[in-house]
Design a protein around this motif. Structure first.
Motif, PDB file in Angstrom:
ATOM      1  N   TYR A 196     -70.789 -39.949 -24.026  1.00 54.56           N
ATOM      2  CA  TYR A 196     -71.863 -39.070 -24.487  1.00 54.56           C
ATOM      3  C   TYR A 196     -71.555 -37.603 -24.214  1.00 54.56           C
ATOM      4  O   TYR A 196     -71.734 -36.743 -25.074  1.00 54.56           O
ATOM      5  CB  TYR A 196     -73.176 -39.467 -23.814  1.00 54.56           C
ATOM      6  CG  TYR A 196     -74.373 -38.697 -24.325  1.00 54.56           C
ATOM      7  CD1 TYR A 196     -75.005 -39.062 -25.503  1.00 54.56           C
ATOM      8  CD2 TYR A 196     -74.881 -37.600 -23.616  1.00 54.56           C
ATOM      9  CE1 TYR A 196     -76.102 -38.364 -25.965  1.00 54.56           C
ATOM     10  CE2 TYR A 196     -75.982 -36.902 -24.081  1.00 54.56           C
ATOM     11  CZ  TYR A 196     -76.586 -37.284 -25.247  1.00 54.56           C
ATOM     12  OH  TYR A 196     -77.663 -36.581 -25.708  1.00 54.56           O
ATOM     13  N   TYR A 197     -71.072 -37.319 -23.007  1.00 49.52           N
ATOM     14  CA  TYR A 197     -70.832 -35.927 -22.638  1.00 49.52           C
ATOM     15  C   TYR A 197     -69.466 -35.440 -23.112  1.00 49.52           C
ATOM     16  O   TYR A 197     -69.334 -34.295 -23.539  1.00 49.52           O
ATOM     17  CB  TYR A 197     -70.931 -35.759 -21.116  1.00 49.52           C
ATOM     18  CG  TYR A 197     -72.338 -35.890 -20.595  1.00 49.52           C
ATOM     19  CD1 TYR A 197     -73.224 -34.819 -20.640  1.00 49.52           C
ATOM     20  CD2 TYR A 197     -72.802 -37.086 -20.080  1.00 49.52           C
ATOM     21  CE1 TYR A 197     -74.522 -34.939 -20.162  1.00 49.52           C
ATOM     22  CE2 TYR A 197     -74.091 -37.229 -19.603  1.00 49.52           C
ATOM     23  CZ  TYR A 197     -74.950 -36.151 -19.652  1.00 49.52           C
ATOM     24  OH  TYR A 197     -76.233 -36.274 -19.194  1.00 49.52           O
ATOM     25  N   ARG A 265     -72.812 -40.976 -31.125  1.00 48.63           N
ATOM     26  CA  ARG A 265     -73.483 -39.742 -30.725  1.00 48.63           C
ATOM     27  C   ARG A 265     -73.677 -38.760 -31.869  1.00 48.63           C
ATOM     28  O   ARG A 265     -74.458 -37.809 -31.748  1.00 48.63           O
ATOM     29  CB  ARG A 265     -72.713 -39.072 -29.604  1.00 48.63           C
ATOM     30  CG  ARG A 265     -71.340 -38.567 -29.959  1.00 48.63           C
ATOM     31  CD  ARG A 265     -70.687 -37.911 -28.760  1.00 48.63           C
ATOM     32  NE  ARG A 265     -69.386 -37.328 -29.081  1.00 48.63           N
ATOM     33  CZ  ARG A 265     -68.647 -36.658 -28.209  1.00 48.63           C
ATOM     34  NH1 ARG A 265     -69.089 -36.483 -26.968  1.00 48.63           N
ATOM     35  NH2 ARG A 265     -67.487 -36.154 -28.581  1.00 48.63           N
ATOM     36  N   ARG A 274     -82.557 -36.223 -30.235  1.00 48.52           N
ATOM     37  CA  ARG A 274     -82.272 -35.019 -29.457  1.00 48.52           C
ATOM     38  C   ARG A 274     -83.092 -33.848 -29.974  1.00 48.52           C
ATOM     39  O   ARG A 274     -83.606 -33.031 -29.190  1.00 48.52           O
ATOM     40  CB  ARG A 274     -80.778 -34.701 -29.529  1.00 48.52           C
ATOM     41  CG  ARG A 274     -79.904 -35.756 -28.849  1.00 48.52           C
ATOM     42  CD  ARG A 274     -78.436 -35.488 -29.048  1.00 48.52           C
ATOM     43  NE  ARG A 274     -78.033 -34.194 -28.497  1.00 48.52           N
ATOM     44  CZ  ARG A 274     -76.796 -33.698 -28.591  1.00 48.52           C
ATOM     45  NH1 ARG A 274     -75.860 -34.387 -29.233  1.00 48.52           N
ATOM     46  NH2 ARG A 274     -76.511 -32.525 -28.056  1.00 48.52           N
ATOM     47  N   SER A 279     -84.913 -36.528 -23.573  1.00 53.20           N
ATOM     48  CA  SER A 279     -83.912 -36.231 -22.557  1.00 53.20           C
ATOM     49  C   SER A 279     -82.642 -37.032 -22.828  1.00 53.20           C
ATOM     50  O   SER A 279     -82.649 -38.010 -23.577  1.00 53.20           O
ATOM     51  CB  SER A 279     -84.452 -36.564 -21.167  1.00 53.20           C
ATOM     52  OG  SER A 279     -84.720 -37.959 -21.066  1.00 53.20           O
ATOM     53  N   ARG A 280     -81.555 -36.613 -22.177  1.00 53.38           N
ATOM     54  CA  ARG A 280     -80.293 -37.316 -22.398  1.00 53.38           C
ATOM     55  C   ARG A 280     -80.355 -38.751 -21.896  1.00 53.38           C
ATOM     56  O   ARG A 280     -79.775 -39.655 -22.508  1.00 53.38           O
ATOM     57  CB  ARG A 280     -79.166 -36.554 -21.711  1.00 53.38           C
ATOM     58  CG  ARG A 280     -78.881 -35.199 -22.357  1.00 53.38           C
ATOM     59  CD  ARG A 280     -77.755 -34.482 -21.649  1.00 53.38           C
ATOM     60  NE  ARG A 280     -77.425 -33.235 -22.333  1.00 53.38           N
ATOM     61  CZ  ARG A 280     -76.486 -32.374 -21.933  1.00 53.38           C
ATOM     62  NH1 ARG A 280     -75.810 -32.632 -20.823  1.00 53.38           N
ATOM     63  NH2 ARG A 280     -76.243 -31.280 -22.622  1.00 53.38           N
ATOM     64  N   GLN A 281     -81.027 -38.965 -20.768  1.00 48.27           N
ATOM     65  CA  GLN A 281     -81.152 -40.323 -20.267  1.00 48.27           C
ATOM     66  C   GLN A 281     -81.925 -41.212 -21.248  1.00 48.27           C
ATOM     67  O   GLN A 281     -81.572 -42.369 -21.469  1.00 48.27           O
ATOM     68  CB  GLN A 281     -81.859 -40.328 -18.909  1.00 48.27           C
ATOM     69  CG  GLN A 281     -81.033 -39.760 -17.765  1.00 48.27           C
ATOM     70  CD  GLN A 281     -80.982 -38.232 -17.806  1.00 48.27           C
ATOM     71  OE1 GLN A 281     -81.752 -37.596 -18.542  1.00 48.27           O
ATOM     72  NE2 GLN A 281     -80.071 -37.652 -17.031  1.00 48.27           N
ATOM     73  N   VAL A 283     -82.171 -40.755 -24.514  1.00 46.90           N
ATOM     74  CA  VAL A 283     -81.329 -40.957 -25.697  1.00 46.90           C
ATOM     75  C   VAL A 283     -80.327 -42.075 -25.450  1.00 46.90           C
ATOM     76  O   VAL A 283     -80.089 -42.934 -26.310  1.00 46.90           O
ATOM     77  CB  VAL A 283     -80.605 -39.650 -26.074  1.00 46.90           C
ATOM     78  CG1 VAL A 283     -79.573 -39.906 -27.168  1.00 46.90           C
ATOM     79  CG2 VAL A 283     -81.597 -38.601 -26.542  1.00 46.90           C
ATOM     80  N   ILE A 284     -79.754 -42.083 -24.236  1.00 44.18           N
ATOM     81  CA  ILE A 284     -78.748 -43.099 -23.923  1.00 44.18           C
ATOM     82  C   ILE A 284     -79.381 -44.479 -23.813  1.00 44.18           C
ATOM     83  O   ILE A 284     -78.943 -45.437 -24.482  1.00 44.18           O
ATOM     84  CB  ILE A 284     -78.005 -42.733 -22.619  1.00 44.18           C
ATOM     85  CG1 ILE A 284     -77.150 -41.477 -22.830  1.00 44.18           C
ATOM     86  CG2 ILE A 284     -77.131 -43.895 -22.156  1.00 44.18           C
ATOM     87  CD1 ILE A 284     -76.476 -40.987 -21.562  1.00 44.18           C
TER      88      ILE A 284
END
Length: 376
Positions: A196-197, A265, A274, A279-281, A283-284
């Motif tokens: 993801y990052y 992604r 997004r 939040s990113r958490q 989304v994951i």
């Protein structure tokens, strides 16, 4: 000309293939994979036997009789009469032991005159079913609890190999589930972060995986085994073995998750989440992980056999679980001497249980993987 009845209730329309949900399509494809379907039933049966081991096994794991050390397997027969003339639907012949005057070894011979009736749901050693319910009934066993009953023979202590194999399934099969559960969490966590990052985070995670995969397995295990104190509780040894297996088994799953995250992604639903402020958490875990849950299940199913084989190999080498813990690897350790090969080959039967369990899990994983592939 026939006129349709306006009050008639139309028959419900069956959903077409395109209208069915993802899990319904996966199940439909899985049912067509006959080998995987029957393997799944075998796996379910193994786990049921492991869960109700005290009920299924004729004896407990600590029950022994020194008079029948290395006793050979007794053949189950049908339709006979015991010494009192009572009819026995199923029975085994008794065994007599003699000492060879030349080799001074105990030799067992079958006694056809001694008929030991065998029944279902017979009364035997008391135990606690699932650790909670006190009971004394066993699925199969001799009607006379004191009579010798060794369908798969006995080991060097006079313990029933069949009972030991059934009780060993609980540890060997559960260590695969617990180990894979921890590996699943670590694999999704680090694989998801890596995919993801991207960037330097991806580089650090991937190089860490390369480092773990480059370490020789056996020396690493020997170091871990030496680090575990020998005087701690057997359950703690089981816990540490499970943790070590998990710390070494998450790398492959992390690579799979990373690849899926890299491809997902940039999908529209991820970008929409997004832009919506998730939040990113979230989304994951809420959007990306559920989209390839079927692939994760297939990977987990294929990873369980590796955990079982790792525990079996390590216990066999003496650097894994040790007595009094009963597992298939610990039982096979008794079969690594020349005496077992020549005089007691039935001590290898737990190895057959390992082969059956691993093959069934592999076939099941292949079937789930094929069913989860939308292009299959």
């Amino acid at each position: 000309m026939t006129v349709a009845d306006p009050t008639a209730i139309p028959a419900p329309r069956r959903a077409t293939t395109a209208e069915k949900g993802q899990w319904a399509l996966i199940y439909r494809r899985f049912r067509r994979h006959r080998l995987a379907w029957w393997s799944g039933l075998v796996v379910i049966a193994i786990y049921l036997v492991a869960a109700f081991a005290e009920f299924v096994a004729p004896y407990g794991p600590e029950t022994y009789n020194s008079r029948y050390t290395y006793a050979p397997p007794q053949m189950l027969k049908f339709f006979g009469h015991d010494a009192q003339g009572n009819f026995a639907l199923a029975y085994v012949n008794g065994i007599k032991s003699t000492v060879d005057p030349l080799t001074v070894q105990r030799v067992y011979v079958s006694d056809p005159k001694a008929v030991i009736p065998v029944g279902l749901f017979v009364k035997g050693e008391p135990y606690h079913l699932l650790g909670l319910i006190p009971w004394d009934r066993h699925l199969i066993g001799p009607v006379d609890p004191k009579a010798p009953f060794y369908l798969w023979g006995a080991d060097r202590l006079g313990r029933d190999v069949l009972s030991l194999t059934i009780h060993g399934a609980r540890v060997s099969m559960s260590i695969g589930l617990v180990g894979v559960a921890i590996s699943l969490f670590l694999g999704i966590l680090f694989g998801g972060i890596s995919g993801y990052y991207g960037g330097w985070v991806d580089e650090v995670v991937q190089r860490s995986i390369d480092f773990l995969k480059s370490i020789p397995t056996i020396p690493l295990w020997m170091g871990f085994a030496a680090a575990i104190p020998t005087n701690i509780d057997p359950l703690m040894v089981y816990f540490w073995i499970t943790v070590i297996l998990s710390l070494l088994g998450w790398t492959e799953l992390a690579r799979v998750v990373r690849g899926r995250f890299l491809s997902l992604r940039t999908e529209d639903f991820v970008l929409a989440a997004r832009l919506d402020g998730c939040s990113r958490q979230r989304v994951i875990w809420r959007h990306m992980v559920p989209s390839f849950t079927s692939h994760i299940i297939a990977s987990v199913t294929l990873a369980i056999p590796s955990m079982i084989l790792a525990e079996t190999a390590l216990s066999f080498l003496g650097i894994g679980l040790k007595p009094p813990v009963i597992s298939w690897g610990v039982l096979l350790k008794d079969a690594q001497n020349l005496l077992a090969v020549t005089t007691a080959p039935w001590l290898f039967i737990p190895g057959i249980a390992v082969v059956v369990a691993v093959l069934a899990l592999n076939f099941l994983g292949d079937g789930i993987r094929d069913a989860a592939d939308p292009y299959n």
